[in-house]
Enzyme design. Structure first.
Site, short mmCIF file in Angstrom:
data_model
loop_
_atom_site.label_atom_id
_atom_site.label_comp_id
_atom_site.label_asym_id
_atom_site.label_seq_id
_atom_site.Cartn_x
_atom_site.Cartn_y
_atom_site.Cartn_z
N ASP A 170 36.08 11.65 -77.86
CA ASP A 170 37.33 10.88 -77.77
C ASP A 170 37.76 10.24 -79.10
O ASP A 170 38.79 9.60 -79.17
CB ASP A 170 37.20 9.77 -76.71
CG ASP A 170 36.29 8.65 -77.17
OD1 ASP A 170 35.57 8.82 -78.17
OD2 ASP A 170 36.28 7.59 -76.51
N TYR A 264 34.22 8.63 -88.76
CA TYR A 264 32.77 8.76 -88.91
C TYR A 264 32.35 9.24 -90.30
O TYR A 264 31.18 9.13 -90.67
CB TYR A 264 32.20 9.71 -87.84
CG TYR A 264 31.98 9.00 -86.52
CD1 TYR A 264 30.80 8.29 -86.27
CD2 TYR A 264 32.95 9.00 -85.53
CE1 TYR A 264 30.60 7.62 -85.08
CE2 TYR A 264 32.76 8.33 -84.33
CZ TYR A 264 31.58 7.64 -84.11
OH TYR A 264 31.37 6.97 -82.94
P1 NAD Z 1 25.09 3.46 -70.77
O1 NAD Z 1 23.67 3.32 -71.19
O2 NAD Z 1 25.85 2.30 -70.28
O3 NAD Z 1 25.15 4.57 -69.61
C1 NAD Z 1 24.45 5.74 -69.62
C2 NAD Z 1 23.83 6.00 -68.24
O4 NAD Z 1 23.13 7.25 -68.31
C3 NAD Z 1 22.81 4.95 -67.81
O5 NAD Z 1 23.15 4.40 -66.56
C4 NAD Z 1 21.50 5.74 -67.74
O6 NAD Z 1 20.64 5.30 -66.72
C5 NAD Z 1 22.00 7.14 -67.50
N1 NAD Z 1 21.04 8.19 -67.81
C6 NAD Z 1 20.20 8.24 -68.87
N2 NAD Z 1 19.47 9.36 -68.83
C7 NAD Z 1 19.86 10.05 -67.73
C8 NAD Z 1 19.46 11.28 -67.15
N3 NAD Z 1 18.51 12.04 -67.72
N4 NAD Z 1 20.06 11.67 -66.00
C9 NAD Z 1 21.01 10.92 -65.44
N5 NAD Z 1 21.42 9.73 -65.93
C10 NAD Z 1 20.86 9.30 -67.08
O7 NAD Z 1 25.84 4.15 -71.99
P2 NAD Z 1 27.39 4.14 -72.43
O8 NAD Z 1 27.53 3.29 -73.63
O9 NAD Z 1 28.24 3.86 -71.27
O10 NAD Z 1 27.57 5.62 -72.94
C11 NAD Z 1 27.34 6.75 -72.14
C12 NAD Z 1 27.41 8.00 -72.96
O11 NAD Z 1 28.74 8.33 -73.30
C13 NAD Z 1 26.67 7.94 -74.30
O12 NAD Z 1 26.06 9.19 -74.54
C14 NAD Z 1 27.76 7.70 -75.30
O13 NAD Z 1 27.37 8.06 -76.57
C15 NAD Z 1 28.81 8.59 -74.71
N6 NAD Z 1 30.19 8.40 -75.17
C16 NAD Z 1 30.78 9.49 -75.68
C17 NAD Z 1 32.08 9.45 -76.09
C18 NAD Z 1 32.66 10.67 -76.70
O14 NAD Z 1 33.72 10.63 -77.21
N7 NAD Z 1 32.00 11.82 -76.70
C19 NAD Z 1 32.80 8.26 -75.97
C20 NAD Z 1 32.17 7.14 -75.44
C21 NAD Z 1 30.84 7.24 -75.02
C1 G6P Z 2 33.64 6.70 -80.15
C2 G6P Z 2 32.94 8.03 -80.27
C3 G6P Z 2 31.84 8.13 -79.26
C4 G6P Z 2 30.89 6.97 -79.40
C5 G6P Z 2 31.63 5.67 -79.30
C6 G6P Z 2 30.69 4.53 -79.66
O1 G6P Z 2 34.33 6.63 -78.96
O2 G6P Z 2 33.80 9.12 -80.11
O3 G6P Z 2 31.20 9.35 -79.42
O4 G6P Z 2 29.89 7.02 -78.41
O5 G6P Z 2 32.69 5.65 -80.20
O6 G6P Z 2 31.25 3.38 -79.22
P1 G6P Z 2 30.41 2.05 -79.01
O7 G6P Z 2 31.47 1.10 -78.58
O8 G6P Z 2 29.40 2.35 -77.93
O9 G6P Z 2 29.79 1.73 -80.31
MN MN Z 3 32.50 11.01 -80.00
#
Ligand code: NAD
Ligand code: G6P
Ligand code: MN
Length: 441
Positions: A170, A264
């Site tokens: 995102d 980044y």
């Molecule tokens: P969070 O820790 O609040 O939530 C993650 C959840 O995943 C937890 O509830 C945890 O118990 C669960 N989990 C961990 N291992 C697991 C498994 N093997 N099977 C099932 N569930 C499992 O984290 P968050 O800050 O809400 O972020 C979630 C994910 O989204 C992270 O990987 C973060 O980097 C990603 N993210 C990606 C983007 C993007 O643009 N690609 C944007 C925002 C967040």
């Molecule tokens: C952006 C990136 C994600 C990353 C997030 C981290 O949205 O695209 O990949 O996980 O920032 O945000 P945070 O608020 O968890 O530092």
């Molecule tokens: Mn990302």
């Protein structure tokens, strides 16, 4: 009209309520019959799930809702798996960020040694979820935004090459929203962009309006002065650390004024600056635990206590609409143009065909078609070759349980000054990640 069934993997994630609200708000585009949550931490998930259950009962009683830690229940009868897990949760993110800082190397969720450590934890869990999906719902698509997306994508390319997984991020969406604001446009959808790079490692080379007018000059003028900082008054919710990142883009842009950079790149082009501005005792993980995590869970508990979500303070993350855009494109063959993380295969002509790159793709019911980027400049090519090699070495290390390959990955990272520092960090990371990483020999 067909209605869809979705499982959100990482049901206990801080982003889950925002995704549910966003799915509700866009029901006309993606009609739903079922939402399920799946997580491997029953307790964490339950708080979020119980609150969302109340919310859904009040706002959309026609959508069946359930939550589970049982893979068979979770992955049976679904069309989409929306995956955002964090293996090791914030406790491990904190270690990823703090361990490198012991050696004056930056500590970041997805970049440098922290991202490598997180990648080594994530690969197995994502593969496991793909296998569940293919076993219980063989026609489903996994829309994966679990991080570190670059390493996860390379691992799925190597180990599950025929699986229906699409990796997406995102960050470009968030930046494009700021660009639209700079340009005075109603939405980023008014811009047609050309972008290339790796995940969390890319550049916009061309941005036009729908009539073909070049919007780059106006954007560049703003970015040269302010980075991606726009009207701070309208962005009070932006935390200080993110604001600093948006401001630092000014310096990142100066290194290559022909393109506009992803935020980044700061970590790779100004690592010394980042280390100087880090507090080794208080990193982004601490900030997130103190703010977003506390806040989201407090709101969830409040809804559960009151038994109603009527004045619910959950917020939709505006960026989250990209997930619906993607699901809608697959469900309704919309041929939407979006940035995806895909195998290069010649799209960037002068770059490794087997590298996972982030480029515009056209998405429809049979998946995605890549757009052709052509030749990229020497500067970007050089940086990307080094970083893609790091990502490939991490996956090699995971597959073969190889200490040597992982040491090479850390050594090659532009964020690490030498092989000896790489080795010290690696040894500390191995200690911290026992039980999460494969045994390294
Ligand atoms: P969070 O820790 O609040 O939530 C993650 C959840 O995943 C937890 O509830 C945890 O118990 C669960 N989990 C961990 N291992 C697991 C498994 N093997 N099977 C099932 N569930 C499992 O984290 P968050 O800050 O809400 O972020 C979630 C994910 O989204 C992270 O990987 C973060 O980097 C990603 N993210 C990606 C983007 C993007 O643009 N690609 C944007 C925002 C967040
Ligand atoms: C952006 C990136 C994600 C990353 C997030 C981290 O949205 O695209 O990949 O996980 O920032 O945000 P945070 O608020 O968890 O530092
Ligand atoms: Mn990302």
């Amino acid at each position: 009209m067909e209605k869809y069934s979705v499982v959100i993997a990482g049901g206990g994630s801080t982003f889950t309520p925002g995704i549910v609200l966003m799915l509700l708000n866009h029901r006309q585009r993606l009609p739903l019959r079922q939402i399920k949550f799946y997580d491997n931490d029953a307790e964490r998930q339950e708080t979020i799930a119980k609150a969302c259950e109340i919310l859904l009962r009040e706002k959309a009683p026609e959508i069946a809702f359930s939550y589970t830690t049982d893979p068979e229940k979770a992955f049976t009868d679904v069309d989409f798996v929306m995956a955002h897990i964090r293996v090791g949760k914030y406790a491990m993110r904190e270690k990823d960020e703090k361990i490198p800082l012991r050696y004056n190397v930056l500590g970041q969720e997805t970049c440098g040694p922290g991202g490598i450590a997180y990648g080594m934890r994530s690969i197995g869990a994502i593969l496991e979820m793909i296998d569940f999906m293919e076993k219980y719902s063989p026609n489903a698509w996994m829309l994966n935004y679990s991080n570190p997306a670059a390493i996860v994508a390379e691992a799925t390319r190597r180990l599950r090459p025929n699986s229906k997984i699409i990796n997406i991020c995102d960050m470009p969406v968030g930046i494009e929203e700021r660009m639209a604001e700079i340009l005075g446009l109603k939405s980023r959808q008014e811009m047609i962009v050309k972008y290339y790079g790796l995940n969390h490692f890319g550049w916009w080379s061309d941005i036009r309006d729908r009539k073909g007018h070049d919007l780059m000059p106006k954007l560049k003028e703003h970015v040269a002065k302010y980075g991606y900082v726009v009207n701070p008054e309208a962005h009070r919710e932006t935390e200080q650390s993110w604001n600093d990142t948006f401001a630092k883009v000014k310096d990142v842009y100066a290194v290559d004024p022909d393109t506009l950079p992803n935020t980044y790149l700061k970590y790779y082009l100004f690592p010394d600056y980042v280390v100087r501005h880090s507090d080794p005792t208080y990193t982004r993980a601490n900030e997130v635990m103190e703010h977003r995590e506390k806040n989201v869970f407090a709101i969830a508990r409040e809804i559960i206590e009151k038994g109603t979500a009527e004045h619910c303070r959950f917020e939709t993350d505006a960026h989250a609409t990209y997930i619906v855009d993607l699901a809608e494109a697959i469900a309704f063959n919309t041929k939407a143009r979006m940035l995806l993380i895909v195998e290069n295969g010649g799209a960037i002509e002068n770059f490794d065909p087997t590298a996972m790159v982030e480029i515009p793709c056209i998405i429809g019911s049979s998946g995605y078609e890549k757009t052709c980027i052509g030749q990229i400049p020497q500067f970007q090519k050089g940086l990307m070759e080094q970083q893609a090699a790091v990502e490939k070495l991490v996956v090699e290390a995971w597959i073969h349980g190889s200490y040597q390959k992982l040491w090479q990955a850390l050594t090659l990272s532009k964020t690490v000054p030498s092989a000896s520092v790489a080795r010290q960090i690696l040894d500390d990371l191995i200690d911290a990640n026992r039980g999460y990483w494969p045994e390294l020999k």
